[in-house]
Design an enzyme around this catalytic site. Structure first.
Site, PDB file in Angstrom:
ATOM      1  N   ARG A   1      -3.658   5.110  -7.559  1.00  0.00           N
ATOM      2  CA  ARG A   1      -4.220   4.678  -6.278  1.00  0.00           C
ATOM      3  C   ARG A   1      -5.579   3.995  -6.431  1.00  0.00           C
ATOM      4  NH1 ARG A   1      -3.599   8.153  -0.596  1.00  0.00           N
ATOM      5  NH2 ARG A   1      -4.860   6.736   0.651  1.00  0.00           N
TER       6      ARG A   1
ATOM      7  N   LYS B   1       0.844  -1.204   0.000  1.00  0.00           N
ATOM      8  CA  LYS B   1       0.000   0.000   0.000  1.00  0.00           C
ATOM      9  C   LYS B   1       0.877   1.251   0.000  1.00  0.00           C
ATOM     10  CE  LYS B   1      -3.754   2.721   1.468  1.00  0.00           C
ATOM     11  NZ  LYS B   1      -5.033   2.932   2.097  1.00  0.00           N
TER      12      LYS B   1
HETATM   13  N1  LIG Z   1      -8.773   6.168   5.387  1.00  0.00           N
HETATM   14  C1  LIG Z   1      -8.682   5.122   4.606  1.00  0.00           C
HETATM   15  O1  LIG Z   1      -7.856   5.054   3.695  1.00  0.00           O
HETATM   16  C2  LIG Z   1      -9.592   3.957   4.862  1.00  0.00           C
HETATM   17  C3  LIG Z   1      -9.395   2.753   4.169  1.00  0.00           C
HETATM   18  C4  LIG Z   1     -10.223   1.703   4.445  1.00  0.00           C
HETATM   19  C5  LIG Z   1     -11.249   1.824   5.376  1.00  0.00           C
HETATM   20  N2  LIG Z   1     -11.411   3.005   6.027  1.00  0.00           N
HETATM   21  C6  LIG Z   1     -12.476   3.150   7.047  1.00  0.00           C
HETATM   22  O2  LIG Z   1     -12.229   2.245   8.109  1.00  0.00           O
HETATM   23  C7  LIG Z   1     -13.445   1.974   8.783  1.00  0.00           C
HETATM   24  C8  LIG Z   1     -13.518   0.514   9.147  1.00  0.00           C
HETATM   25  O3  LIG Z   1     -12.445   0.186  10.008  1.00  0.00           O
HETATM   26  P1  LIG Z   1     -12.436  -1.188  10.851  1.00  0.00           P
HETATM   27  O4  LIG Z   1     -12.811  -2.308   9.964  1.00  0.00           O
HETATM   28  O5  LIG Z   1     -11.142  -1.237  11.549  1.00  0.00           O
HETATM   29  O6  LIG Z   1     -13.692  -1.037  11.829  1.00  0.00           O
HETATM   30  P2  LIG Z   1     -13.862  -0.361  13.278  1.00  0.00           P
HETATM   31  O7  LIG Z   1     -12.989   0.790  13.453  1.00  0.00           O
HETATM   32  O8  LIG Z   1     -15.321  -0.156  13.424  1.00  0.00           O
HETATM   33  O9  LIG Z   1     -13.407  -1.514  14.262  1.00  0.00           O
HETATM   34  C9  LIG Z   1     -14.124  -2.731  14.266  1.00  0.00           C
HETATM   35  C10 LIG Z   1     -14.494  -3.182  15.670  1.00  0.00           C
HETATM   36  O10 LIG Z   1     -13.351  -3.792  16.263  1.00  0.00           O
HETATM   37  C11 LIG Z   1     -13.157  -3.294  17.577  1.00  0.00           C
HETATM   38  N3  LIG Z   1     -11.711  -3.430  17.814  1.00  0.00           N
HETATM   39  C12 LIG Z   1     -10.718  -2.686  17.301  1.00  0.00           C
HETATM   40  N4  LIG Z   1      -9.542  -3.201  17.625  1.00  0.00           N
HETATM   41  C13 LIG Z   1      -9.772  -4.288  18.377  1.00  0.00           C
HETATM   42  C14 LIG Z   1      -8.946  -5.266  18.978  1.00  0.00           C
HETATM   43  N5  LIG Z   1      -7.621  -5.238  18.817  1.00  0.00           N
HETATM   44  N6  LIG Z   1      -9.529  -6.264  19.691  1.00  0.00           N
HETATM   45  C15 LIG Z   1     -10.875  -6.338  19.792  1.00  0.00           C
HETATM   46  N7  LIG Z   1     -11.720  -5.472  19.211  1.00  0.00           N
HETATM   47  C16 LIG Z   1     -11.163  -4.454  18.500  1.00  0.00           C
HETATM   48  C17 LIG Z   1     -13.697  -1.911  17.549  1.00  0.00           C
HETATM   49  O11 LIG Z   1     -14.070  -1.508  18.837  1.00  0.00           O
HETATM   50  C18 LIG Z   1     -14.909  -2.073  16.625  1.00  0.00           C
HETATM   51  O12 LIG Z   1     -16.001  -2.541  17.341  1.00  0.00           O
HETATM   52  C19 LIG Z   1     -14.554   2.450   7.867  1.00  0.00           C
HETATM   53  O13 LIG Z   1     -15.153   3.609   8.404  1.00  0.00           O
HETATM   54  C20 LIG Z   1     -13.841   2.790   6.563  1.00  0.00           C
HETATM   55  O14 LIG Z   1     -14.458   3.860   5.867  1.00  0.00           O
HETATM   56  C21 LIG Z   1     -10.606   4.069   5.788  1.00  0.00           C
END
Ligand SMILES: NC(=O)c1ccc[n+]([C@@H]2O[C@H](COP(=O)([O-])OP(=O)(O)OC[C@H]3O[C@@H](n4cnc5c(N)ncnc54)[C@H](O)[C@@H]3O)[C@@H](O)[C@H]2O)c1
Ligand SMILES: [Zn+2]
Length: 367
Positions: free
Chosen positions: A248, A234
């Site tokens: 990208r 990435k």
């Molecule tokens: N900025 C970017 O380039 C980019 C790229 C991809 C996705 N995103 C964004 O990322 C978001 C999704 O992120 P996600 O999938 O990490 O979801 P999230 O941030 O909702 O986390 C998922 C769940 O896991 C829990 N959690 C986190 N770490 C943990 C751990 N180590 N142990 C137990 N539980 C844990 C959190 O409390 C949450 O309930 C979306 O909003 C998406 O739009 C951004």
């Protein structure tokens, strides 16, 4: 097996004055104070996380920062997508003022991609931009969301519609934190790992294939190698196209159909990673239909997705709504949407003006 402290990997992201490093390995969170100190930033900071993540990993981060003489405020944010709201950003700006943050201070995001997107947006806007540190604790956060500087909050009418490019100064990916992830979250993150292999690197794809049993068991050595490999891929794309002008878009592989499936089902039926897995299955089929790739290329992708427990079938939603959602995709430029397709593992091609009938037939194939 190698000793755990020998497992740290460092990946540089070369972006001129906005360059930074990604540290990957078990226990990385305990070094955040030392690494941040090394950047010569001010001693005030604000740590943002949800309640559950704070309970698990907050103490490690706080202790590391306090050993390095940082003075740290804290803000508990709602869990999941609810964090990416204007009202929460407002609370974070307020917490930044309360903590006395100035232009030299830092905002740290501890948790999944949601906290990272919110905190990054707050860091981009508070005083027109302060230092930002990503401490991702989900697979998706570590291999995708924490790298590249895209930050955003949601509007009630559209996801990720208000945001800014703001690169982190430092990314610490603690692979040991992945051990506490619920199985479904863990697998979902692997969809992005597989995506990176399919469109960017055949050798990496083969590594993931060969690492399957160890990945399923969350072996820390394997996880560190695979996460670091994805970060490297990435980072390479971001270095060549920081602001998503062209290259990208390759990272959008599987996301055109995947994202449309999420929209049509109100983000409730599949996790993002599951929807992406279905989107990859669709893209693989579409490539085959258009004569861009042969059936074996599709089979390889399906096998790997299925082996990690991700869906490749069952996208039984009305095709017209999916086509409609695809037409409203943010990647549409002047009414034209590029589909990222993979002619072979490790390569990609942008294909414009795919006939709607082909997409409809593809949707029927993954239903
Ligand atoms: N900025 C970017 O380039 C980019 C790229 C991809 C996705 N995103 C964004 O990322 C978001 C999704 O992120 P996600 O999938 O990490 O979801 P999230 O941030 O909702 O986390 C998922 C769940 O896991 C829990 N959690 C986190 N770490 C943990 C751990 N180590 N142990 C137990 N539980 C844990 C959190 O409390 C949450 O309930 C979306 O909003 C998406 O739009 C951004
Ligand atoms: Zn994604």
């Amino acid at each position: 097996m190698r000793p755990v402290d020998a497992l740290l990997e460092t990946i540089p992201v070369a972006l001129g004055t906005r360059s930074y490093r990604i540290h990957v390995g078990p226990g990385a969170l305990a070094s955040v104070g030392r690494e941040l100190s090394g950047l010569g930033v001010g001693k005030k900071a604000l740590l943002m996380a949800d309640r559950g993540v704070l309970a698990r990993y907050g103490a490690t981060v706080r202790e590391s920062l306090s050993r390095a003489a940082f003075e740290v405020g804290e803000l508990t944010v709602p869990e999941g997508e609810a964090a990416k709201a204007l009202a929460v950003a407002e609370r974070a700006w307020e917490a930044s003022i309360d903590a006395g943050l100035d232009r030299s201070s830092s905002i740290l995001a501890l948790g999944g991609g949601t906290v990272g997107d919110l905190a990054g947006f707050v860091a981009a806007t508070y005083m027109r931009g302060v230092n930002f540190v990503q401490l991702p604790t989900t697979v998706l956060g570590q291999v995708d969301a924490a790298i590249g500087g895209k930050t955003a909050i949601n509007h009630p009418r559209a996801k990720n519609i208000v945001g800014a490019f703001h690169q982190p100064r430092l990314v610490m990916c603690d692979t040991a934190a992945l051990l506490s992830l619920p199985e479904r979250e863990y697998r979902s993150g692997l969809a992005e790992v597989i995506k990176h292999g399919i469109v960017l690197d055949a050798a990496y794809f083969a590594d993931v294939e060969a690492s399957l049993p160890a990945l399923r068991a969350r072996d820390l050595g394997t996880l560190t190698q695979i996460i670091a490999g994805s970060c490297r891929l990435k980072a390479g794309v971001v270095e060549r196209d920081e602001q998503e002008a062209d290259l990208r878009v390759v990272l959008n592989y599987g996301h055109t159909i995947g994202h449309a499936l999420e929209v049509v089902t109100g983000y409730a039926r599949w996790t993002h990673g599951e929807a992406v897995a279905l989107g990859i299955a669709g893209a693989a089929r579409l490539a085959e239909r258009l004569g861009i790739a042969d059936g074996a290329v599709r089979q390889q992708q399906l096998q790997l997705l299925e082996a990690v427990g991700l869906p490749t079938r069952g996208a039984d939603v009305p095709a017209p709504s999916v086509l409609d959602a695809i037409a409203r995709d943010k990647k549409v430029r002047d009414g034209r949407l590029p589909f990222v397709l993979a002619p072979a593992i490790g390569t990609f091609r942008l294909v414009y003006d795919v006939p709607a009938a082909e997409v409809r037939a593809t949707l029927a194939d993954i239903a």
